[in-house]
Design an enzyme around this catalytic site. Sequence first.
Site, mmCIF file in Angstrom:
data_model
loop_
_atom_site.group_PDB
_atom_site.id
_atom_site.type_symbol
_atom_site.label_atom_id
_atom_site.label_comp_id
_atom_site.label_asym_id
_atom_site.label_seq_id
_atom_site.Cartn_x
_atom_site.Cartn_y
_atom_site.Cartn_z
ATOM 1 N N LYS A 102 0.906 -1.158 0.000
ATOM 2 C CA LYS A 102 0.000 0.000 0.000
ATOM 3 C C LYS A 102 0.946 1.210 0.000
ATOM 4 C CE LYS A 102 -2.240 3.583 1.934
ATOM 5 N NZ LYS A 102 -2.132 4.431 0.728
ATOM 6 N N HIS A 103 1.118 1.781 -1.174
ATOM 7 C CA HIS A 103 2.051 2.904 -1.267
ATOM 8 C C HIS A 103 1.307 4.198 -0.921
ATOM 9 C CE1 HIS A 103 5.902 4.446 -2.013
ATOM 10 N NE2 HIS A 103 6.253 3.699 -3.039
ATOM 11 N N GLY A 111 6.508 5.596 7.983
ATOM 12 C CA GLY A 111 5.713 6.811 7.865
ATOM 13 C C GLY A 111 5.663 7.556 9.181
ATOM 14 N N GLU A 125 8.868 1.921 11.043
ATOM 15 C CA GLU A 125 9.972 2.864 10.759
ATOM 16 C C GLU A 125 9.339 4.243 10.714
ATOM 17 O OE1 GLU A 125 13.022 2.100 10.642
ATOM 18 O OE2 GLU A 125 13.178 0.018 10.021
ATOM 19 N N LEU A 126 9.492 5.006 11.780
ATOM 20 C CA LEU A 126 8.736 6.265 11.880
ATOM 21 C C LEU A 126 9.659 7.484 11.784
ATOM 22 C CD1 LEU A 126 6.267 5.021 14.635
ATOM 23 C CD2 LEU A 126 6.091 4.786 12.148
ATOM 24 N N CYS A 129 13.761 10.829 6.707
ATOM 25 C CA CYS A 129 13.596 10.516 8.136
ATOM 26 C C CYS A 129 14.907 10.682 8.886
ATOM 27 C CB CYS A 129 13.051 9.108 8.303
ATOM 28 S SG CYS A 129 14.050 7.865 7.485
ATOM 29 N N GLU A 154 9.320 17.090 14.494
ATOM 30 C CA GLU A 154 10.105 16.766 13.308
ATOM 31 C C GLU A 154 9.845 17.826 12.236
ATOM 32 O OE1 GLU A 154 8.885 13.216 11.148
ATOM 33 O OE2 GLU A 154 10.879 13.024 10.271
HETATM 34 P P1 NAP Z 1 2.228 9.089 6.573
HETATM 35 O O1 NAP Z 1 1.245 10.143 6.366
HETATM 36 O O2 NAP Z 1 2.221 8.329 7.826
HETATM 37 O O3 NAP Z 1 2.119 8.109 5.311
HETATM 38 C C1 NAP Z 1 2.903 6.945 5.185
HETATM 39 C C2 NAP Z 1 2.033 5.834 4.640
HETATM 40 O O4 NAP Z 1 1.050 5.491 5.610
HETATM 41 C C3 NAP Z 1 1.254 6.204 3.381
HETATM 42 O O5 NAP Z 1 1.141 5.076 2.573
HETATM 43 C C4 NAP Z 1 -0.096 6.613 3.943
HETATM 44 O O6 NAP Z 1 -1.142 6.496 3.002
HETATM 45 C C5 NAP Z 1 -0.250 5.609 5.055
HETATM 46 N N1 NAP Z 1 -1.141 6.017 6.141
HETATM 47 C C6 NAP Z 1 -1.329 7.257 6.638
HETATM 48 N N2 NAP Z 1 -2.185 7.220 7.677
HETATM 49 C C7 NAP Z 1 -2.534 5.925 7.837
HETATM 50 C C8 NAP Z 1 -3.397 5.246 8.732
HETATM 51 N N3 NAP Z 1 -4.055 5.892 9.698
HETATM 52 N N4 NAP Z 1 -3.533 3.921 8.602
HETATM 53 C C9 NAP Z 1 -2.870 3.261 7.647
HETATM 54 N N5 NAP Z 1 -2.054 3.841 6.772
HETATM 55 C C10 NAP Z 1 -1.876 5.163 6.857
HETATM 56 O O7 NAP Z 1 3.703 9.627 6.463
HETATM 57 P P2 NAP Z 1 4.239 10.760 5.522
HETATM 58 O O8 NAP Z 1 3.976 12.044 6.186
HETATM 59 O O9 NAP Z 1 3.772 10.571 4.153
HETATM 60 O O10 NAP Z 1 5.796 10.392 5.570
HETATM 61 C C11 NAP Z 1 6.693 11.115 6.279
HETATM 62 C C12 NAP Z 1 6.989 10.471 7.617
HETATM 63 O O11 NAP Z 1 7.602 9.192 7.389
HETATM 64 C C13 NAP Z 1 7.998 11.267 8.373
HETATM 65 O O12 NAP Z 1 7.659 11.303 9.728
HETATM 66 C C14 NAP Z 1 9.290 10.479 8.164
HETATM 67 O O13 NAP Z 1 10.269 10.713 9.117
HETATM 68 C C15 NAP Z 1 8.789 9.081 8.161
HETATM 69 N N6 NAP Z 1 9.744 8.178 7.509
HETATM 70 C C16 NAP Z 1 10.407 7.283 8.291
HETATM 71 C C17 NAP Z 1 11.365 6.454 7.715
HETATM 72 C C18 NAP Z 1 12.123 5.462 8.528
HETATM 73 O O14 NAP Z 1 12.748 4.578 7.949
HETATM 74 N N7 NAP Z 1 12.114 5.532 9.849
HETATM 75 C C19 NAP Z 1 11.626 6.541 6.340
HETATM 76 C C20 NAP Z 1 10.922 7.471 5.594
HETATM 77 C C21 NAP Z 1 9.973 8.284 6.192
HETATM 78 P P3 NAP Z 1 -1.765 7.793 2.274
HETATM 79 O O15 NAP Z 1 -0.671 8.383 1.475
HETATM 80 O O16 NAP Z 1 -2.849 7.231 1.455
HETATM 81 O O17 NAP Z 1 -2.235 8.681 3.377
#
Ligand code: NAP
Length: 454
Positions: A154-155, A206, A228-229, A262, A359
């Site tokens: 699920k991207h 995410g 991985e947050l 991240c 962040e």
């Molecule tokens: P996000 O909003 O959490 O989205 C990530 C993924 O989760 C997307 O596929 C999103 O789908 C899905 N998602 C969102 N809310 C969800 C829910 N309630 N239930 C299930 N799936 C859900 O994150 P983002 O803002 O795009 O990404 C940035 C964050 O990722 C930052 O905090 C960054 O630090 C972190 N990150 C961490 C790492 C690591 O390795 N630790 C690597 C990269 C990024 P939709 O797009 O359809 O909403």
Amino acid sequence: MTIETINPYNQEIIKTFTPLTTAQINEKLDLAVSAFKDYRLTSLEFRGETLLKTAEILEKNQEEYARLMTLEMGKPIKQALAEISKCALVCRFYAEKAEEFLTPKYIETDASKSFVTYQPLGAILAVMPWNFPFWQVFRFLCPTLMAGNVGLLKHASNVPQCALAIESILLSAGFPKGVFQSLLIESPQVEGVLRDSRVKAVTLTGSELAGKSVASIAGQELKKSVLELGGSDPFIVLEDANIEEAVEVAVTARMLNNGQTCIAAKRFILQDSIAPKFEQLLVEKYQKIVMGDPFNPNTDLGPLATPAILRDITNQVNKSVEMGAKVLIGGKSVEGKGNFYPPTILTDIPVNSPAMTEEFFGPVALLFRVKDLQGSIELANSTIFGLGASIWTNNEENIKIAIRDIEVGALFINSLVKSDPRLPFGGTKSSGYGRELSIEGMHEFVNIKTVWQK
Ligand code: NAP
């Protein structure tokens, strides 16, 4: 979020996708289950060869995939090209290493024979972010498929074409139908998929919010999860460091991927005695950063991936400044259509301001001053995050203390934090749990089965 490609450089809607219906999801889950029945019995040799073929396809069409990423989320094209190379590297790494990582481990006991064997679990769901649209997925799928599992992706909703391209690459390489499928679904549909008994485990990269939601569903269903947050990585510079080199690397560590990484260095924690010099050199470097069209190979900083990210970073900077932070450079919105935010440096950051606690997912460097090593470690540990940290010092005693006391999943000394297939990657505290890459990453999604024979 609607599933669509919107060019972050000019807001043009390129393509919109209809999310899968429940019936369509059902069909895909059935296919995953039937594919797993045969795929789990395939040899490591077959899987490895197919992964090597995957690497070749990535390299052959590197330009095409890189352009797709830049179009969907705005990363500078030269970085997109490098990302595809890194995906080919992780394919080759696991093709070569899987046998060693999955070799049964014999342990002497009172049995005639006792050992540990590593067996696949079934369909693993990966919920992935947009910031490294290929790399995040490949670092999941290589160990997962090599171990004999099947993958469901699920991207993020803003990179659907990347998701479909990855599925098509794996099919062309020769992975059987159903071994890796992209589910074009919206985030509220994740719950149903995760609760389904045909799905055995989940990994999410995410935000903390998404992580908590997915982990609590996985917990209720007693399914393994890896998270991985986010992070707010400290970049500590002590007075015995090579300051010029530290500044040079600091710019890359903060700016890579338009600041949306991240493990980007987000908080620069400087020892008092070298802080003025570091600040001055950093401002000089920031003035030279070229912001613009991400397809131009000379661009260092492209647009942020979505208007929501631009809004968030704008609010975080404005609020921190209202509370007393000082702007050394940038800090003002950019006119025009793209999601541009300028290279920005904040200093004199007040306690409890967003710059201290949250962040910052964009090109904003947060500068702090401390008296000594102890002060730097206290500040480094003062957030909820614990992903990576970088420390710059040439003193072995300082290094020992940093290794012992900094609360992170990875500490890099005199370097920026980076991921490497040979080393485990992951966080502690609110940055998540579990590991990706290396042998540890591969062992997250296997049944570690003990065998004891009389
Ligand atoms: P996000 O909003 O959490 O989205 C990530 C993924 O989760 C997307 O596929 C999103 O789908 C899905 N998602 C969102 N809310 C969800 C829910 N309630 N239930 C299930 N799936 C859900 O994150 P983002 O803002 O795009 O990404 C940035 C964050 O990722 C930052 O905090 C960054 O630090 C972190 N990150 C961490 C790492 C690591 O390795 N630790 C690597 C990269 C990024 P939709 O797009 O359809 O909403």
